[in-house]
Design an enzyme around this catalytic site. Structure first.
Site, short mmCIF file in Angstrom:
data_model
loop_
_atom_site.label_atom_id
_atom_site.label_comp_id
_atom_site.label_asym_id
_atom_site.label_seq_id
_atom_site.Cartn_x
_atom_site.Cartn_y
_atom_site.Cartn_z
CG ASP A 221 -7.75 28.48 -25.90
OD1 ASP A 221 -7.00 28.34 -24.91
OD2 ASP A 221 -8.08 29.60 -26.34
N GLY A 222 -6.06 25.47 -24.50
CA GLY A 222 -4.64 25.14 -24.35
C GLY A 222 -3.75 26.37 -24.33
CG HIS A 224 -7.55 31.83 -23.05
ND1 HIS A 224 -7.61 31.58 -24.39
CD2 HIS A 224 -7.94 33.12 -22.90
CE1 HIS A 224 -8.02 32.67 -25.03
NE2 HIS A 224 -8.23 33.62 -24.15
CG ASP A 247 -13.42 34.16 -24.16
OD1 ASP A 247 -14.41 34.91 -24.22
OD2 ASP A 247 -12.27 34.59 -23.92
ZN ZN Z 1 -13.17 37.87 -20.43
#
Ligand code: ZN
Length: 380
Positions: A221-222, A224, A247
């Site tokens: 997502d840029g 994490h 996630d």
């Molecule tokens: Zn985790």
């Protein structure tokens, strides 16, 4: 052009001038249905809550391009698992994303790498507890910390029963990770997040996962991990061993605001959600947005699509049926526009989502769908 008959791909033919189709969409890309191995919740529902509405989430996921997924339960008290797993048993649903089984992330995780997991819910690996989960539901993937006492026995017991075991939320050293692979460990969960980091004198779990012959998932997502990192991880791992997961949390597909994760309050900014202390809890970015971001950052579109389709299907042992477009396979297809937003999603040849139609609806091309395209991005 992809021709669909009786829910399966009947033919794939190259065309230079697509004829008009029944969907009427200004599509430019067709991919296989997207496969998400780590979805903690979405559309306001949290799978770590036994009252989560699985059918509602599965019905809404085609709007993000996802056609198959593993609902994911994070570390919870022992008594919570039976109810959560019973709630997530595979339903038979039409026009909805397919539930491939459950991903249990925890509770056998390293406390010092707990991330958003509630520390009081973590405990050492216990084979009897793990085997008990299998009585209550369809557990396909378990993420645990392989360095914990009892972890190797747990890995062996789960592997023998066909459950995929991944390393995550772990402080394992290279040697500990290697021993775990010899016991049956087959994957790494969200590389870099919640794990012992790499140092040139002590590569740790992250370094081992980059070198080992096991696939790794990444949250792209840029936030994490940097998208530049995704590029070099892909280069390091080579083909077939990178898996994109959302996630996703209850906040995915919803406006920014307050949501719940395993009973805790989290706050979403529309891209990620965090606990009140700032700890990253997961993502709110739908899979089509994730792919669009990766491609905009310069990642090869074919690589991104493979990592969200064929490679997750392969690690589950379902690549012969999911994750690619080939004659005879399920016609799970996504039509995306130039910005990688979903225009339409077909599940077994049926339109499960069409942009602008308000609600998922039936296609008039039920029995013999002819889906013209300009670009077919399909792993083979
Ligand atoms: Zn985790």
């Amino acid at each position: 052009m992809v021709t669909v008959d009786e829910g399966r791909v009947a033919a794939i033919e190259p065309t230079s001038t697509p004829p008009p189709d029944a969907l009427g969409s200004d599509r430019s890309i067709i991919t296989p249905g997207l496969v998400d191995l780590q979805l903690n919740g979405a559309f306001g529902h949290d799978f770590s809550d036994p009252s989560a509405d699985l059918a509602a989430v599965a019905g809404a996921l085609p709007s993000t391009g996802v056609t198959a997924f593993l609902p994911t339960v994070i570390s919870s008290p022992p008594e919570r698992y039976a109810a959560c797993l019973a709630n997530l048993r595979r339903p038979v649903l039409r026009d909805a994303a397919r539930v491939l089984g459950v991903h249990l992330e925890g509770p056998f995780l390293a406390p010092e790498h707990a991330g958003t997991h509630e520390p009081s819910a973590l405990r050492p690996p216990d084979v009897q507890e793990a085997l008990g989960w299998l009585q209550h539901g369809d557990v396909r993937l378990v993420t645990l910390a392989p360095e914990l006492p009892g972890a190797l026995d747990c890995i062996r017991a789960l592997d023998e029963r066909g459950v995929l075991v991944a390393a995550g939320h772990s402080g394992a050293t290279w040697a500990q990770a290697q021993r775990a692979m010899e016991a049956g460990l087959r994957m790494g969960t969200h590389l870099f997040n919640g794990m012992r980091q790499m140092h040139h004198r002590d590569p740790g779990l992250a370094g081992w996962l980059l070198a080992a012959p096991v696939p790794v998932s990444l949250i792209c997502d840029g936030a994490h991990v940097a998208l530049e990192t995704v590029r070099w991880v892909a280069a390091a791992k080579g083909p077939d061993q990178l898996i994109i997961v959302t996630d996703g949390l209850a906040a995915l597909g919803m406006p920014p605001g307050r949501y719940r994760l395993a009973g805790q309050g989290i706050v979403s900014d529309g891209t990620v959600a965090r606990r009140p202390d700032g700890t990253l809890s997961g993502s709110a970015l739908p899979m089509d947005h994730v792919l669009g971001g990766l491609v905009a950052s310069g990642i090869d579109p074919s690589l991104a699509v493979r990592a969200a389709t064929r490679d997750p299907a392969r690690v589950l042992g379902q690549a012969s049926d999911l994750g690619s477009i080939a004659v005879g396979r399920r016609a799970d297809l996504v039509l995306l526009d130039d910005s990688w937003r979903v225009r339409a999603t077909l599940i077994e040849g049926q339109v499960a989502f069409a942009a602008g139609s308000g609600t998922p609806g039936r296609s008039p091309i039920k029995d013999e769908a002819r889906v013209p395209d300009r670009t077919v991005l399909s792993p083979t």
